[in-house]
Design a protein around this motif. Structure first.
Motif, PDB file in Angstrom:
ATOM      1  N   VAL A   1       0.941  -1.319  -0.030  1.00 28.24           N
ATOM      2  CA  VAL A   1       0.045  -0.062   0.042  1.00 28.24           C
ATOM      3  C   VAL A   1       0.905   1.342  -0.060  1.00 28.24           C
ATOM      4  O   VAL A   1       1.790   1.256   0.948  1.00 28.24           O
ATOM      5  CB  VAL A   1      -1.016  -0.005   1.103  1.00 28.24           C
ATOM      6  N   TYR A   2       0.704   2.124  -0.814  1.00 27.17           N
ATOM      7  CA  TYR A   2       1.605   3.282  -1.207  1.00 27.17           C
ATOM      8  C   TYR A   2       0.721   4.318  -0.399  1.00 27.17           C
ATOM      9  O   TYR A   2      -0.394   4.794  -0.942  1.00 27.17           O
ATOM     10  CB  TYR A   2       1.749   3.588  -2.806  1.00 27.17           C
ATOM     11  N   TYR A   3       1.444   5.233   0.412  1.00 28.91           N
ATOM     12  CA  TYR A   3       0.996   6.444   0.773  1.00 28.91           C
ATOM     13  C   TYR A   3       1.759   7.620   0.443  1.00 28.91           C
ATOM     14  O   TYR A   3       2.845   7.632   0.559  1.00 28.91           O
ATOM     15  CB  TYR A   3       1.077   6.222   2.540  1.00 28.91           C
ATOM     16  N   CYS A   4       0.906   8.752   0.370  1.00 29.41           N
ATOM     17  CA  CYS A   4       1.525  10.101   0.285  1.00 29.41           C
ATOM     18  C   CYS A   4       1.385  10.766   1.560  1.00 29.41           C
ATOM     19  O   CYS A   4       0.666  10.530   2.303  1.00 29.41           O
ATOM     20  CB  CYS A   4       1.055  10.628  -1.040  1.00 29.41           C
ATOM     21  N   ALA A   5       2.441  11.559   1.813  1.00 29.34           N
ATOM     22  CA  ALA A   5       2.686  12.464   3.058  1.00 29.34           C
ATOM     23  C   ALA A   5       3.155  13.809   2.752  1.00 29.34           C
ATOM     24  O   ALA A   5       3.975  13.801   2.033  1.00 29.34           O
ATOM     25  CB  ALA A   5       3.164  11.579   3.943  1.00 29.34           C
ATOM     26  N   ALA A   6       2.954  14.514   3.623  1.00 29.87           N
ATOM     27  CA  ALA A   6       3.705  15.745   3.501  1.00 29.87           C
ATOM     28  C   ALA A   6       4.360  16.345   4.795  1.00 29.87           C
ATOM     29  O   ALA A   6       3.484  15.904   6.023  1.00 29.87           O
ATOM     30  CB  ALA A   6       2.521  16.852   3.073  1.00 29.87           C
ATOM     31  N   ALA A   7       5.239  16.979   4.838  1.00 28.54           N
ATOM     32  CA  ALA A   7       5.943  17.632   5.909  1.00 28.54           C
ATOM     33  C   ALA A   7       5.692  19.165   5.792  1.00 28.54           C
ATOM     34  O   ALA A   7       5.707  19.790   4.720  1.00 28.54           O
ATOM     35  CB  ALA A   7       7.284  17.449   5.862  1.00 28.54           C
ATOM     36  N   ASP A   8       5.398  19.616   7.006  1.00 26.54           N
ATOM     37  CA  ASP A   8       5.251  21.349   7.149  1.00 26.54           C
ATOM     38  C   ASP A   8       6.610  21.943   7.615  1.00 26.54           C
ATOM     39  O   ASP A   8       6.055  23.152   8.136  1.00 26.54           O
ATOM     40  CB  ASP A   8       3.730  21.517   7.717  1.00 26.54           C
ATOM     41  N   TRP A   9       7.759  21.428   7.752  1.00 26.75           N
ATOM     42  CA  TRP A   9       8.848  22.107   8.375  1.00 26.75           C
ATOM     43  C   TRP A   9      10.148  21.784   7.517  1.00 26.75           C
ATOM     44  O   TRP A   9       9.867  20.887   6.776  1.00 26.75           O
ATOM     45  CB  TRP A   9       9.003  21.796   9.721  1.00 26.75           C
ATOM     46  N   VAL A  10      10.935  22.318   7.725  1.00 25.11           N
ATOM     47  CA  VAL A  10      12.195  22.423   6.855  1.00 25.11           C
ATOM     48  C   VAL A  10      12.955  20.909   7.090  1.00 25.11           C
ATOM     49  O   VAL A  10      13.213  20.609   8.306  1.00 25.11           O
ATOM     50  CB  VAL A  10      13.088  23.420   6.953  1.00 25.11           C
ATOM     51  N   LEU A  11      12.995  20.092   6.046  1.00 23.85           N
ATOM     52  CA  LEU A  11      13.716  18.812   6.456  1.00 23.85           C
ATOM     53  C   LEU A  11      15.083  18.724   5.980  1.00 23.85           C
ATOM     54  O   LEU A  11      15.543  19.594   4.982  1.00 23.85           O
ATOM     55  CB  LEU A  11      12.824  17.759   5.283  1.00 23.85           C
ATOM     56  N   VAL A  12      15.931  18.317   6.770  1.00 23.97           N
ATOM     57  CA  VAL A  12      17.369  18.455   6.699  1.00 23.97           C
ATOM     58  C   VAL A  12      18.000  17.092   6.713  1.00 23.97           C
ATOM     59  O   VAL A  12      17.731  16.252   7.668  1.00 23.97           O
ATOM     60  CB  VAL A  12      18.105  19.388   7.467  1.00 23.97           C
ATOM     61  N   GLY A  13      18.954  16.595   5.975  1.00 19.14           N
ATOM     62  CA  GLY A  13      19.513  15.331   6.148  1.00 19.14           C
ATOM     63  C   GLY A  13      18.578  14.315   6.364  1.00 19.14           C
ATOM     64  O   GLY A  13      17.815  14.056   5.416  1.00 19.14           O
ATOM     65  N   SER A  14      18.855  13.495   7.181  1.00 20.73           N
ATOM     66  CA  SER A  14      18.063  12.282   7.484  1.00 20.73           C
ATOM     67  C   SER A  14      16.699  12.459   7.741  1.00 20.73           C
ATOM     68  O   SER A  14      15.799  11.373   7.696  1.00 20.73           O
ATOM     69  CB  SER A  14      18.768  11.441   8.791  1.00 20.73           C
ATOM     70  N   ALA A  15      16.372  13.772   7.897  1.00 17.91           N
ATOM     71  CA  ALA A  15      14.678  14.130   8.142  1.00 17.91           C
ATOM     72  C   ALA A  15      13.997  13.586   7.166  1.00 17.91           C
ATOM     73  O   ALA A  15      12.769  13.236   7.407  1.00 17.91           O
ATOM     74  CB  ALA A  15      14.680  15.299   8.757  1.00 17.91           C
TER      75      ALA A  15
END
Length: 126
Positions: free
Chosen positions: A92-106
């Motif tokens: 099952v494939y999920y899409c997701a969103a982040a609302d803060w700056v992602l850096v490196g391993s995040a």
């Protein structure tokens, strides 16, 4: 932010599918959109992600060279083009969103993504 994933289905090994993730609501708050997948009995796995700021992309090791993530800003839609599909891509494939700056391993951390769609099933037959 609401996310609606679509495009899953049944495909033979070696075939292709394109998944879509349509976003609505306060999408201007999101920093990145990603795709994750979960196979039966396994943990959720990072597939790919794209930055809404500079369109930089990140891919999981198991899909590098086969899957491509892209975004159509006019349609608020993120796509996952999946080529050379293998039975082990079944999930099952999920899409997701982040609302803060992602850096490196995040980028590869499930907890960094706060908005999730409902998932779409991809089945690859051998």
């Amino acid at each position: 932010v609401q996310l609606q994933a679509s495009g899953g289905g049944l495909v033979q090994a070696g075939g292709s599918l394109r998944l879509s993730c349509a976003a609505s609501g306060r999408t201007f708050n999101t920093y990145a959109t990603g795709w994750w997948r979960q196979a039966p009995g396994k943990e959720r796995e990072f597939v790919a992600a794209i930055s809404r700021r500079d369109s930089s992309t990140y891919n999981g090791d198991s899909v590098k060279g086969r899957f491509t993530i892209s975004e159509d800003f006019a349609r608020n839609t993120v796509y996952l083009q999946m080529n050379s599909l293998k039975p082990e891509d079944t999930a099952v494939y999920y899409c997701a969103a982040a609302d803060w700056v992602l850096v490196g391993s995040a980028w590869y951390r499930e907890s960094a993504y706060v908005y999730w769609g409902q998932g779409t099933l991809v089945t690859v037959s051998s």
